[in-house]
Design an enzyme around this catalytic site. Structure first.
Site, mmCIF file in Angstrom:
data_model
loop_
_atom_site.group_PDB
_atom_site.id
_atom_site.type_symbol
_atom_site.label_atom_id
_atom_site.label_comp_id
_atom_site.label_asym_id
_atom_site.label_seq_id
_atom_site.Cartn_x
_atom_site.Cartn_y
_atom_site.Cartn_z
ATOM 1 N N ASP A 76 0.818 -1.214 0.000
ATOM 2 C CA ASP A 76 0.000 0.000 0.000
ATOM 3 C C ASP A 76 0.854 1.267 0.000
ATOM 4 O O ASP A 76 0.483 2.271 -0.599
ATOM 5 C CB ASP A 76 -0.922 0.006 1.219
ATOM 6 C CG ASP A 76 -2.151 -0.870 1.028
ATOM 7 O OD1 ASP A 76 -2.362 -1.371 -0.087
ATOM 8 O OD2 ASP A 76 -2.898 -1.052 2.012
ATOM 9 N N ARG A 177 -5.244 19.100 23.399
ATOM 10 C CA ARG A 177 -3.929 18.775 23.926
ATOM 11 C C ARG A 177 -3.744 17.285 23.681
ATOM 12 O O ARG A 177 -4.423 16.446 24.278
ATOM 13 C CB ARG A 177 -3.820 19.119 25.417
ATOM 14 C CG ARG A 177 -3.669 20.600 25.667
ATOM 15 C CD ARG A 177 -3.350 20.897 27.128
ATOM 16 N NE ARG A 177 -2.135 20.221 27.585
ATOM 17 C CZ ARG A 177 -0.896 20.645 27.340
ATOM 18 N NH1 ARG A 177 -0.697 21.741 26.597
ATOM 19 N NH2 ARG A 177 0.144 19.986 27.795
ATOM 20 N N THR A 190 -8.741 3.317 7.503
ATOM 21 C CA THR A 190 -8.259 1.998 7.923
ATOM 22 C C THR A 190 -6.744 1.995 8.137
ATOM 23 O O THR A 190 -6.150 0.930 8.301
ATOM 24 C CB THR A 190 -8.632 0.921 6.882
ATOM 25 O OG1 THR A 190 -8.143 1.323 5.589
ATOM 26 C CG2 THR A 190 -10.127 0.729 6.818
ATOM 27 N N GLN A 249 4.756 9.496 4.404
ATOM 28 C CA GLN A 249 5.919 9.399 3.522
ATOM 29 C C GLN A 249 6.638 10.718 3.297
ATOM 30 O O GLN A 249 7.866 10.764 3.247
ATOM 31 C CB GLN A 249 5.492 8.804 2.168
ATOM 32 C CG GLN A 249 4.977 7.375 2.297
ATOM 33 C CD GLN A 249 4.470 6.820 0.981
ATOM 34 O OE1 GLN A 249 4.096 7.556 0.077
ATOM 35 N NE2 GLN A 249 4.444 5.508 0.876
#
Length: 293
Positions: A76, A177, A190, A249
């Site tokens: 994925d 917070r 998910t 990423q």
């Protein structure tokens, strides 16, 4: 939204995760299968070498818009990386899983021939997945826009608790917070958001999930917001080492004076689906396989 597609495929891009040990051999098998049946192949320069008259090499500036679709070999994470580049040209993408769960990938490496047969004979659908636009406005250098399919994460690099004020279309949502905030799409529900206690949302839903990570107040829960709202985040003046991460990423460092806006992107990810398995069944299969592994 799922659409039946009758478009003829003539050229197929092949993108592989070079860090996956089996990706090169699988790429070569997939290419051999496709060129034998007369399909052109587009490869990204610098990945692999395959000598055949139907195989062409393109720089990244062309690769993500040249073929009729892109086959992604990896997990994925690999597909997310390709999605952020291919969405600007509305490129359909589909993945053969070399990772673990593979919520977004469509086929498995062991059954690559069946997967490619379904694709090349036109037995596929297109699912359009909402993406996020993240605009970071810096005090002295203007605005910079980024795109994400799964989520936008804001946290402290030092994993310390933060003070974050969140607004929707200018109205105050709350002052949190927490260890950070996740803003995810339904597709990303998910992923990290689920791990942080967020809800599972149908990928057809055009919503954004605002989910605090380890909030200080026990009653804090995730918010589900409609697609047309603009989420704005502001930070306490004492905050430091703040980072914004796209799909886990791409990481951007910001300061407390900077503002982060997240909203529905004008672009979408177009996922090729080769069967009519519902997203709920797909989720059950993936979570069950994870439980039994």
């Amino acid at each position: 939204m799922r659409k039946l597609v009758n478009q003829e495929i003539r050229e197929i891009g092949v993108y592989l995760n070079m860090e996956k040990k089996d990706s090169k051999s699988l790429a070569e098998r997939c290419i051999a299968y496709l060129v034998k049946r007369g399909f052109k192949i587009a490869l990204l320069e610098g990945q692999i070498s395959y000598q055949h008259e139907l195989v062409h090499y393109y720089p990244s500036s062309i690769f993500y818009e040249q073929p009729d679709c892109i086959l992604v070999l990896g997990g994925d994470g690999t597909l997310l990386s390709v999605a952020r580049k291919s969405c600007f040209s509305c490129m359909p993408i589909f993945g053969i899983n070399l990772g673990k769960l593979g919520f977004l990938t469509e086929g498995e490496a062991a059954h690559y021939e069946e997967t490619l047969k379904n694709l090349t004979t036109g037995h596929y659908y297109i699912e359009e997945r909402m993406m996020l636009s993240c605009i970071i406005t810096r005090k002295n250098s203007g605005a910079h826009e980024y795109t994400a399919l799964n989520d936008v994460l804001v946290k402290s690099r030092g994993s310390r608790m933060m003070e974050i004020r969140a607004f929707a279309n200018g109205a105050t949502i709350d002052k949190f917070r927490a260890d950070g905030l996740i803003i995810s799409t339904a597709t990303g529900s998910t992923g990290y958001s689920l791990a942080a206690g967020g809800p599972v949302v149908s990928p057809r839903a055009k919503v954004m999930i605002l989910n605090p990570i380890c909030p200080h107040r026990l009653h804090d829960r995730a918010y589900v917001l409609p697609e047309d709202e603009v989420i704005t985040l502001e930070f306490g003046e004492r905050e430091k080492d703040i980072v914004v991460t796209l799909d886990g990423q791409t990481t951007v460092s910001i300061t407390p004076e900077d503002k982060v806006q997240v909203q529905k992107s004008s672009h979408c990810t177009r996922l090729i689906r080769l069967n009519e398995i519902s997203s709920y069944e797909r989720l059950r299969i993936k979570l069950l396989s994870d439980f039994e592994s």
